[in-house]
Design a protein around this motif. Sequence first.
Motif, short mmCIF file in Angstrom:
data_model
loop_
_atom_site.label_atom_id
_atom_site.label_comp_id
_atom_site.label_asym_id
_atom_site.label_seq_id
_atom_site.Cartn_x
_atom_site.Cartn_y
_atom_site.Cartn_z
N UNK A 46 0.89 -1.42 0.34
CA UNK A 46 0.01 -0.07 -0.09
C UNK A 46 0.96 1.03 0.12
N UNK A 47 2.13 1.30 0.51
CA UNK A 47 2.86 2.06 0.51
C UNK A 47 3.01 2.76 -0.96
N UNK A 48 3.54 1.77 -1.85
CA UNK A 48 3.58 2.02 -3.31
C UNK A 48 2.38 2.71 -3.78
N UNK A 49 1.40 2.23 -3.33
CA UNK A 49 -0.10 2.69 -4.13
C UNK A 49 -0.24 4.06 -3.66
N UNK A 50 -0.08 4.18 -2.25
CA UNK A 50 -0.19 5.77 -2.07
C UNK A 50 0.48 6.60 -2.63
N UNK A 55 0.77 11.05 -7.29
CA UNK A 55 1.64 11.58 -8.41
C UNK A 55 3.10 11.14 -8.29
N UNK A 56 3.68 10.48 -7.61
CA UNK A 56 5.20 9.99 -7.36
C UNK A 56 5.17 8.97 -8.68
N UNK A 57 6.43 9.19 -9.53
CA UNK A 57 6.59 8.03 -10.49
C UNK A 57 6.87 6.92 -10.10
N UNK A 356 -7.93 -2.27 -14.67
CA UNK A 356 -7.29 -1.34 -14.64
C UNK A 356 -6.67 -0.98 -16.13
N UNK A 357 -6.29 0.20 -16.45
CA UNK A 357 -5.67 0.55 -17.53
C UNK A 357 -4.21 0.26 -17.37
N UNK A 358 -3.37 0.89 -18.19
CA UNK A 358 -1.82 0.52 -18.08
C UNK A 358 -1.04 1.60 -17.14
N UNK A 359 -1.99 2.33 -16.20
CA UNK A 359 -1.19 3.30 -15.30
C UNK A 359 -0.59 2.57 -14.21
N UNK A 360 -0.76 1.35 -14.14
CA UNK A 360 -0.37 0.40 -12.90
C UNK A 360 -0.61 0.61 -11.69
N UNK A 361 -1.70 1.62 -11.32
CA UNK A 361 -2.11 1.80 -10.01
C UNK A 361 -2.95 0.41 -9.65
N UNK A 362 -2.82 -0.04 -8.21
CA UNK A 362 -3.39 -1.23 -7.86
C UNK A 362 -4.76 -0.85 -7.52
#
Length: 369
Positions: A46-50, A55-57, A356-362
């Motif tokens: 979840x840290x990566x998801x947040x 807007x972090x790359x 999901x699309x290709x934005x990679x957000x979980x």
Amino acid sequence: MTALPRAFVVLVGAAAAVVLAAGVQATAWLIGPAFLAFVIVIVVSPVEGRLRGLGVPRWLSVAALVLLVYAVVLVLVVVLVVSVAQLATILPRYAAEADALVAGLTGLLGEWGVGVGQVRVLAAALDLGRLVAVVGALLAGVTGLATNLVFLLSLMLFLSIESTEASARMAAIAADRPHIADGLVRFAVDTRRYLVVTTVFGLLVGAVDTIALALLGVPLALLWGLLAFLTNYIPYVGFWLGVLPPALLALLVGGPQLVLAVLVIYSVVNFLLTSLAQPRFIGNAVGLSISVTFLGLAFWGWMLGLLGAVLAVPLTLLVKTLLVDCDPRASWAQALLGSARDLPGRRPPVDRVPVQEDDGAPPAALAGG
């Protein structure tokens, strides 16, 4: 086509289970660390998801996730190695106290009618030199974990990178097997909730025990606090594994009064935090009955050793998810294996995994949202 006899199916299934269990036990050196890395990534993902939501790359969010995991693992390993080394150094100082204690115990047993031969066997078993040798072997084993640690850190790196594509993979599974997708999402959510709450309360228990032992003058308070934190992950028997070593050392240092103080403090802390407060936060999130949890602890401890005992709840939950939750035909087993939450009409619905699309957000379930 003629159906196979039920007895034949049961026997073949049992034989396959035995072969699978033997294979798992033979590869425990691989399965244990691999599942540990998998669970750690699930908890911290979840840290990566947040970060992605802010807007972090992607590369920066993955790097932050990997650094967070690495920092936690390395700190635990360093504290464990240093503390066990200190224990191996400090134990020989209490050889005289240990000999006097064993002599008093054997004398008391002799007064109670225990034979001389049995008393001598007991005295030899309670020799402090044997305990020092065991601690030395433990230290050698801990320091020999360097290779496994490199494997664990490397695997966590790859899993952390792969976790950024979890939403697309889950969407593909949901399109073809919605029950499997729902089960995996529930496994991730329940495992994360269980481990996060257990970790928080384990830290509280370890901190309180460390401070109390330091104030009482028990040596290596930090080691025993770390042990209390780790054994908090082991259901039911973890308390005894965490309290016995400091209690024995307290007996050598300060006698029965100090042992009583240690036992009282550990019991009060365990009752207030892990018996009263912790279940209120976890509730029935795991979805396992008490009997299944205890049997899972014994089974995984036998299969994978101490690491299997620590990961017994997530491992049992994963097996239940794959064999029961993901199979609509096995829903009857939920009443036998699951908690009251999983009985018909009581289980809350699981949000379907969004595509999901290709934005990679979980998705929200995987990202802890």
